[in-house]
Scaffold this motif. Structure first.
Motif, PDB file in Angstrom:
ATOM      1  N   ARG A   1       0.838  -1.022  -0.112  1.00 36.35           N
ATOM      2  CA  ARG A   1      -0.051   0.151   0.089  1.00 36.35           C
ATOM      3  C   ARG A   1       0.796   1.247   0.023  1.00 36.35           C
ATOM      4  O   ARG A   1       1.715   1.321   0.753  1.00 36.35           O
TER       5      ARG A   1
ATOM      6  N   ASN B   1       0.754   5.169   0.523  1.00 34.57           N
ATOM      7  CA  ASN B   1      -0.164   6.094   1.230  1.00 34.57           C
ATOM      8  C   ASN B   1      -0.115   7.343   0.467  1.00 34.57           C
ATOM      9  O   ASN B   1       1.057   7.988   0.358  1.00 34.57           O
TER      10      ASN B   1
ATOM     11  N   GLY C   1      -5.725   9.031   4.347  1.00 40.71           N
ATOM     12  CA  GLY C   1      -6.323   7.928   4.483  1.00 40.71           C
ATOM     13  C   GLY C   1      -6.533   7.184   2.975  1.00 40.71           C
ATOM     14  O   GLY C   1      -7.018   6.088   2.633  1.00 40.71           O
TER      15      GLY C   1
ATOM     16  N   GLY D   1      -5.060   5.823  -0.579  1.00 38.49           N
ATOM     17  CA  GLY D   1      -3.879   5.093  -1.033  1.00 38.49           C
ATOM     18  C   GLY D   1      -3.885   4.498  -2.328  1.00 38.49           C
ATOM     19  O   GLY D   1      -5.262   4.217  -2.936  1.00 38.49           O
TER      20      GLY D   1
ATOM     21  N   ASN E   1      -3.236   0.670  -3.867  1.00 38.09           N
ATOM     22  CA  ASN E   1      -2.835  -0.646  -3.284  1.00 38.09           C
ATOM     23  C   ASN E   1      -2.239  -1.530  -4.597  1.00 38.09           C
ATOM     24  O   ASN E   1      -2.947  -1.443  -5.601  1.00 38.09           O
TER      25      ASN E   1
ATOM     26  N   ARG F   1      -9.335   4.784   3.543  1.00 39.39           N
ATOM     27  CA  ARG F   1      -9.613   3.913   4.797  1.00 39.39           C
ATOM     28  C   ARG F   1     -10.164   5.115   5.847  1.00 39.39           C
ATOM     29  O   ARG F   1      -9.729   6.284   5.695  1.00 39.39           O
TER      30      ARG F   1
ATOM     31  N   SER G   1     -12.947   0.829   4.977  1.00 35.87           N
ATOM     32  CA  SER G   1     -12.500   1.259   3.864  1.00 35.87           C
ATOM     33  C   SER G   1     -13.259   1.035   2.611  1.00 35.87           C
ATOM     34  O   SER G   1     -14.202   0.094   2.681  1.00 35.87           O
TER      35      SER G   1
END
Length: 98
Positions: A8, A10, A14, A16, A18, A29, A34
């Motif tokens: 992940r 960032n 929150g 981000g 993946n 998130r 999430s």
């Protein structure tokens, strides 16, 4: 048993990216769970217990994600308009009392 790779990155607040063997997906998130392009999860407050569901192959996920985005943008707009109106009321009140 197979190997999994997940990473992940960032982007702040929150949000981000993946990274996995399947590709790249975005997610946001919060303390409640999430939401991402491939599904959502809800945290229960009980360690190790959460509910996870995927959007599937349909357009349902994109529609829900857009709806959540519109609700968020609407909330931000309403909040800023309220702050502006409070500022105007304070400004008018100070002009009338001086």
């Amino acid at each position: 048993m197979s190997f999994r790779y997940q990473k992940r990155v960032n982007l702040g607040k929150g949000v981000g990216l993946n990274l996995s063997r399947r590709g790249v997906s975005a997610s946001a998130r919060t303390k409640f769970g999430s939401v991402g392009t491939r599904g959502f999860s809800i945290r229960t407050g009980i360690p190790g217990l959460s509910y996870r569901s995927s959007w599937g192959k349909s357009k349902e996920g994109v529609v829900i994600l857009l709806a959540l985005g519109l609700v968020y943008v609407g909330a931000v707009v309403v909040y800023n308009v309220a702050l502006f109106l409070i500022y105007l009321v304070k400004l008018i009140y100070t002009k009338l009392t001086v």
